[in-house]
Structure formats: C-alpha cells, structure tokens
Design a protein around this motif. Structure first.
Motif, PDB file in Angstrom:
ATOM      1  N   ILE A 151      33.114  44.930  37.853  1.00 21.33           N
ATOM      2  CA  ILE A 151      33.883  44.485  36.689  1.00 21.33           C
ATOM      3  C   ILE A 151      33.128  43.386  35.943  1.00 21.33           C
ATOM      4  CG2 ILE A 151      36.004  43.308  35.966  1.00 21.33           C
ATOM      5  CD1 ILE A 151      37.383  44.758  38.359  1.00 21.33           C
ATOM      6  N   LYS A 152      32.597  42.428  36.697  1.00 13.18           N
ATOM      7  CA  LYS A 152      31.823  41.350  36.065  1.00 13.18           C
ATOM      8  C   LYS A 152      30.656  41.918  35.264  1.00 13.18           C
ATOM      9  CE  LYS A 152      32.580  37.656  39.476  1.00 13.18           C
ATOM     10  NZ  LYS A 152      31.901  36.713  40.398  1.00 13.18           N
ATOM     11  N   ALA A 153      29.940  42.850  35.881  1.00 13.17           N
ATOM     12  CA  ALA A 153      28.783  43.450  35.202  1.00 13.17           C
ATOM     13  C   ALA A 153      29.223  44.177  33.931  1.00 13.17           C
ATOM     14  CB  ALA A 153      28.060  44.398  36.146  1.00 13.17           C
ATOM     15  N   GLY A 154      30.357  44.886  34.013  1.00 16.96           N
ATOM     16  CA  GLY A 154      30.862  45.622  32.857  1.00 16.96           C
ATOM     17  C   GLY A 154      31.330  44.710  31.745  1.00 16.96           C
ATOM     18  N   LEU A 155      31.920  43.573  32.111  1.00 15.77           N
ATOM     19  CA  LEU A 155      32.350  42.600  31.101  1.00 15.77           C
ATOM     20  C   LEU A 155      31.145  41.941  30.434  1.00 15.77           C
ATOM     21  CD1 LEU A 155      35.337  40.947  33.012  1.00 15.77           C
ATOM     22  CD2 LEU A 155      35.493  42.432  30.995  1.00 15.77           C
ATOM     23  N   LYS A 156      30.089  41.760  31.201  1.00 14.63           N
ATOM     24  CA  LYS A 156      28.885  41.135  30.645  1.00 14.63           C
ATOM     25  C   LYS A 156      28.181  42.043  29.647  1.00 14.63           C
ATOM     26  CE  LYS A 156      27.772  37.961  34.429  1.00 14.63           C
ATOM     27  NZ  LYS A 156      26.821  37.643  35.529  1.00 14.63           N
ATOM     28  N   ASP A 157      28.081  43.330  29.986  1.00  9.81           N
ATOM     29  CA  ASP A 157      27.324  44.222  29.087  1.00  9.81           C
ATOM     30  C   ASP A 157      28.217  45.007  28.129  1.00  9.81           C
ATOM     31  OD1 ASP A 157      28.398  46.397  30.540  1.00  9.81           O
ATOM     32  OD2 ASP A 157      26.581  46.695  31.726  1.00  9.81           O
ATOM     33  N   GLY A 158      29.533  44.765  28.206  1.00 10.63           N
ATOM     34  CA  GLY A 158      30.450  45.401  27.268  1.00 10.63           C
ATOM     35  C   GLY A 158      30.863  46.809  27.624  1.00 10.63           C
ATOM     36  N   SER A 159      30.482  47.287  28.808  1.00 14.27           N
ATOM     37  CA  SER A 159      30.814  48.659  29.194  1.00 14.27           C
ATOM     38  C   SER A 159      32.208  48.791  29.799  1.00 14.27           C
ATOM     39  CB  SER A 159      29.773  49.183  30.190  1.00 14.27           C
ATOM     40  OG  SER A 159      29.770  48.409  31.389  1.00 14.27           O
ATOM     41  N   PHE A 160      32.867  47.655  30.076  1.00 11.53           N
ATOM     42  CA  PHE A 160      34.194  47.686  30.674  1.00 11.53           C
ATOM     43  C   PHE A 160      35.186  46.937  29.797  1.00 11.53           C
ATOM     44  CE2 PHE A 160      37.495  45.810  33.437  1.00 11.53           C
ATOM     45  CZ  PHE A 160      38.049  46.984  33.938  1.00 11.53           C
ATOM     46  N   ALA A 161      36.342  47.540  29.560  1.00 15.54           N
ATOM     47  CA  ALA A 161      37.410  46.893  28.779  1.00 15.54           C
ATOM     48  C   ALA A 161      38.669  46.825  29.625  1.00 15.54           C
ATOM     49  CB  ALA A 161      37.675  47.676  27.501  1.00 15.54           C
ATOM     50  N   ILE A 162      39.257  45.652  29.720  1.00 15.43           N
ATOM     51  CA  ILE A 162      40.486  45.471  30.493  1.00 15.43           C
ATOM     52  C   ILE A 162      41.670  46.113  29.788  1.00 15.43           C
ATOM     53  CG2 ILE A 162      42.147  43.733  31.283  1.00 15.43           C
ATOM     54  CD1 ILE A 162      39.705  41.891  31.808  1.00 15.43           C
TER      55      ILE A 162
ATOM     56  N   TYR B 166      42.036  35.719  30.594  1.00 15.72           N
ATOM     57  CA  TYR B 166      42.622  36.980  31.050  1.00 15.72           C
ATOM     58  C   TYR B 166      41.623  37.811  31.857  1.00 15.72           C
ATOM     59  CZ  TYR B 166      40.233  39.295  27.103  1.00 15.72           C
ATOM     60  OH  TYR B 166      39.292  39.781  26.218  1.00 15.72           O
ATOM     61  N   GLU B 167      40.328  37.574  31.652  1.00 17.62           N
ATOM     62  CA  GLU B 167      39.328  38.291  32.452  1.00 17.62           C
ATOM     63  C   GLU B 167      39.389  37.847  33.908  1.00 17.62           C
ATOM     64  OE1 GLU B 167      35.993  39.080  28.918  1.00 17.62           O
ATOM     65  OE2 GLU B 167      35.617  37.539  30.443  1.00 17.62           O
TER      66      GLU B 167
ATOM     67  N   ARG C 150      49.466  37.047  28.090  1.00 14.89           N
ATOM     68  CA  ARG C 150      48.283  37.915  28.237  1.00 14.89           C
ATOM     69  C   ARG C 150      47.721  37.824  29.657  1.00 14.89           C
ATOM     70  NH1 ARG C 150      45.746  35.998  23.970  1.00 14.89           N
ATOM     71  NH2 ARG C 150      44.631  34.408  25.140  1.00 14.89           N
ATOM     72  N   ASN C 151      47.729  36.636  30.235  1.00 19.50           N
ATOM     73  CA  ASN C 151      47.219  36.469  31.595  1.00 19.50           C
ATOM     74  C   ASN C 151      48.125  37.133  32.630  1.00 19.50           C
ATOM     75  OD1 ASN C 151      44.943  35.039  30.798  1.00 19.50           O
ATOM     76  ND2 ASN C 151      45.950  33.055  30.953  1.00 19.50           N
ATOM     77  N   ILE C 152      49.440  37.005  32.444  1.00 22.87           N
ATOM     78  CA  ILE C 152      50.389  37.669  33.354  1.00 22.87           C
ATOM     79  C   ILE C 152      50.158  39.179  33.331  1.00 22.87           C
ATOM     80  CG2 ILE C 152      52.837  38.184  33.754  1.00 22.87           C
ATOM     81  CD1 ILE C 152      53.416  35.406  32.437  1.00 22.87           C
ATOM     82  N   ASN C 153      50.033  39.726  32.132  1.00 16.63           N
ATOM     83  CA  ASN C 153      49.828  41.164  31.992  1.00 16.63           C
ATOM     84  C   ASN C 153      48.487  41.611  32.569  1.00 16.63           C
ATOM     85  OD1 ASN C 153      52.280  41.670  30.699  1.00 16.63           O
ATOM     86  ND2 ASN C 153      51.445  41.269  28.668  1.00 16.63           N
ATOM     87  N   SER C 154      47.454  40.828  32.312  1.00 19.95           N
ATOM     88  CA  SER C 154      46.120  41.194  32.809  1.00 19.95           C
ATOM     89  C   SER C 154      46.084  41.163  34.332  1.00 19.95           C
ATOM     90  CB  SER C 154      45.071  40.243  32.227  1.00 19.95           C
ATOM     91  OG  SER C 154      45.005  40.356  30.822  1.00 19.95           O
ATOM     92  N   PHE C 155      46.730  40.178  34.924  1.00 22.43           N
ATOM     93  CA  PHE C 155      46.835  40.107  36.382  1.00 22.43           C
ATOM     94  C   PHE C 155      47.510  41.363  36.917  1.00 22.43           C
ATOM     95  CE2 PHE C 155      49.528  38.666  40.039  1.00 22.43           C
ATOM     96  CZ  PHE C 155      48.506  38.413  40.946  1.00 22.43           C
TER      97      PHE C 155
END
Length: 379
Positions: free
Chosen positions: A325-336, A152-153, A184-189
């Motif tokens: 977004i990639k950086a935020g997903l890596k360090d946990g600062s971004f939530a989808i 989903y990311e 979940r993937n449809i929604n995340s897209f």
C-alpha cells in the motif's frame, strides 16, 4: 691644503652626508596601511512563532508539530529563532495570540489546528508584512496559505491491520470534532479493515474536543463495553491506547509513535511528519521565495505520513500488504477512495473504478457502509 681647499672639501663632505641621510630616509618610508575591512552586520534571525491547540507533551498532534519546530532549528541554526504558545483555544483567544505574535516581531506564524482559520485570516489582513501558515484549513490570502497531511492514508493502513487482528469484528473509534478531516479518517479506517475483512463494523463515539484525556478515556471504555476489541482514535492524547492497555484490548497510536503508552495494546502508530513542510516553508521565507494564497496536501508520497512500530504479532502477510500500500501511494498506483463505494444508507458515492478527487475528499460528511450511526450535523 689651503683654507679655501679645506672649506671646499668640508662642504662637499657635508653635502654627501646630507644626501646619504636623505636616501636612507627615503628607503625607510612605508606606505600607509589600509584600514581593516569592517565586518558586515550579522543578519537578524527570522522570528517564527507556533500556536498549538494542546500541550507539547500530549504525545500526539501537538507533540508532532513541536518535533517539526525543533527540526527547523536543527536545519537553520542561528538563521531562525522559534517560539511557541501551547493550549491556545479555538476561540477569540487565538486571535489575541496571533496579534501578540505579530507584535513580538515574528514574520512567519504557524497556526496548527483547523479552528484557527478565521482568527488567522483576520490578523493576516491587518499584518501584510507577516507570513501566515494555517494547518488543515482551506481559506487563504496573499500572505496566508494552507498546509495539510493526508492522515486518511495512515488511517486506512491502520484499518488493514485492525481488520486482520479483530476477533469480535467490531472496531471502535474515538472521534474529536465532526469536520470532513475526521469523518474521512473514520471512513478510511473502516475501508482498510473491510479490504481484508468484509464482516467488520465500526462504532464511533464523539468527544467534541481535540484534547481531553478524561473524555477520551470514557469514550474508549464505552466502545469496549459495546463489543469493540480494537480501538482507533482521531484525538490528540494517548488516553485511548492507555485504556485499551488497561482493559486487555488493542489500539493504535495517532499522530506520533505512542508505543510507550501501551506496549501490550499497541498494534501500530499512524504518524505525521511535519518537518519536511516546515523546513520547506522556512527556507522559502529566508530566501524570499515564499508565496501566499496557495495550499498543499502531503501524504505518504512526500514523507509526511507513515505507519510505524507495527506489533510483532501482526501476521507477516499483513505487514507485506502494508508495504504494498505504501509503495502504491508513493507511485500513485493505489487509490484508497475508489468505487464502487456506498454510504451506510446504501447511496452510491463512487461508481465502479471511479476515483475520488481532492474536492470530493475535502467534503466528506457521511459514513461509508459498515460505520454505524450518523455524522453529527449532517442532513
């Protein structure tokens, strides 16, 4: 010299010669040579088997798994021996294949699709000396564990690109099987697209199979005829991208880099890299550190998910947003999945600033606002 003296002299000389000979003989005496050390018997390689739901040449899901299998061989050399069986259906055929893999002496077995869960669990109960790994499932045992990737990311990042690039504000998704992973993937897209373009709406066509190029082509054509100018998929072949290429629309690759299948249509590919997990699992098995009854869910942070080969005509600011977004997903600062969030009936799913946990994400059976229709089988 008298005879007596002669006899005495000769006897003395003879004794001297004998003594000298004995001394020479003693000097030449060699210690017995030690027998060469016997070489330790070479350890038998760990036999590893993979069951694939589609063909290795599907260009997507199974292709990605097989690339990771090859990464195991490259990493461990003659310490392992891998084999695979492709096109194993999610039915009684799966159980038969798993039992055959056990009979062939495989001690680590990977089942690479959700539908293998029950057959694998059954075989694992009868084969306690074998380690089983099940992809995308949730049931475990002492000798069976689960692994999954946060697809989903990648879907969300593809959505950001789609939201920026659409001209009709209508996106289309060719979906496989209505399980939480796919919904979940449809929604995340859709959430990704809405983050940059609130006008976006998403249409979905279900094909109810993971790999069926003719059905995928038909579904993609239907979505284009319905006004979608950008297509996304959660199916295993490049048929959706090929259809977009043929009809002058845009689309994404899924699971593997599909650029070559539709270079003009291709916007980006959301890929899965299974190699880090497969290498980890194999090393644990080789070192006696493998533990069953557990599960992992890896994403961008662990190097399992990425979006690659972004088209040149995607705006620079959109590419920069993807990097953020990639950086935020890596360090946990971004939530989808973060509130406020409602489904397409107006029901509140997440309150303001509330972040979905993995339990919530694992049970997604609804469409978010902006996705048309209803999830098949949902109440």
């Amino acid at each position: 010299m008298t005879d007596f003296h002669k006899r005495t002299w000769f006897r003395t000389a003879a004794l001297g010669v004998v003594a000298a000979a004995l001394m020479v003989g003693c000097g030449k005496k060699e210690e017995p040579k030690a027998a060469p050390a016997a070489e330790a018997p070479k350890a038998e390689p760990l036999k590893i088997a993979f069951a694939y739901v589609g063909p290795v040449g599907d260009g997507g899901w199974t292709f990605a798994h097989d690339n990771a299998r090859k990464a195991i061989e490259a990493e461990f050399g003659d310490k392992v021996k891998t084999t695979f069986t492709e096109n194993v259906s999610e039915s009684a055929d799966a159980e038969r294949n798993f039992r055959d893999m056990v009979a062939q002496g495989n001690k680590l077995i990977f089942g690479t699709t959700f539908g293998y869960m029950e057959p694998m669990l059954k075989v694992a109960a009868d084969s306690k000396d074998v380690k089983f790994e099940h992809a995308t499932g949730y049931k475990q045992a002492d000798n069976m564990r689960t692994y999954d990737s946060r697809t989903y990311e990648g879907a969300y990042m593809a959505g950001v690109i789609a939201g920026k690039m659409t001209k009709s504000n209508t996106l289309g998704v060719v979906a496989s099987i209505p399980i939480p992973e796919v919904v979940r993937n449809i929604n995340s897209f859709t959430l990704g697209a809405q983050s940059v373009n609130p006008k976006v709406k998403t249409k979905v066509v279900w094909v109810n199979e993971w790999f069926n190029p003719p059905k995928e082509t038909e579904a993609a054509t239907s979505l284009i005829n319905g006004g979608a100018d950008i297509l996304f998929q959660n199916t295993d072949s490049p048929a959706v991208l090929k259809t977009a290429e043929a009809k002058g629309k845009r689309a994404f690759g899924w699971d593997s880099d599909m650029t070559a299948y539709g270079p003009k249509a291709h916007l980006a590919s959301s890929i899965i890299n299974w190699a880090p997990y497969y290498i980890k699992a194999t090393r644990e098995a080789l070192e006696g550190k493998w533990v069953g009854g557990t599960g992992v869910w890896w994403g961008v942070k662990e190097g399992a998910i990425d979006i690659v080969s972004i088209a040149e005509d995607v705006p620079a600011d959109t590419k920069a947003k993807i990097d953020e977004i990639k950086a935020g997903l890596k360090d946990g600062s971004f939530a989808i999945w973060k509130g406020p969030l409602v489904d397409n009936t107006g029901k509140t799913l997440l309150k303001k600033d509330e972040v979905a946990d993995d339990k919530f994400l694992s049970g997604v059976n609804f469409y978010v606002k902006g996705v048309e229709g209803k999830v098949p089988g949902s109440k």
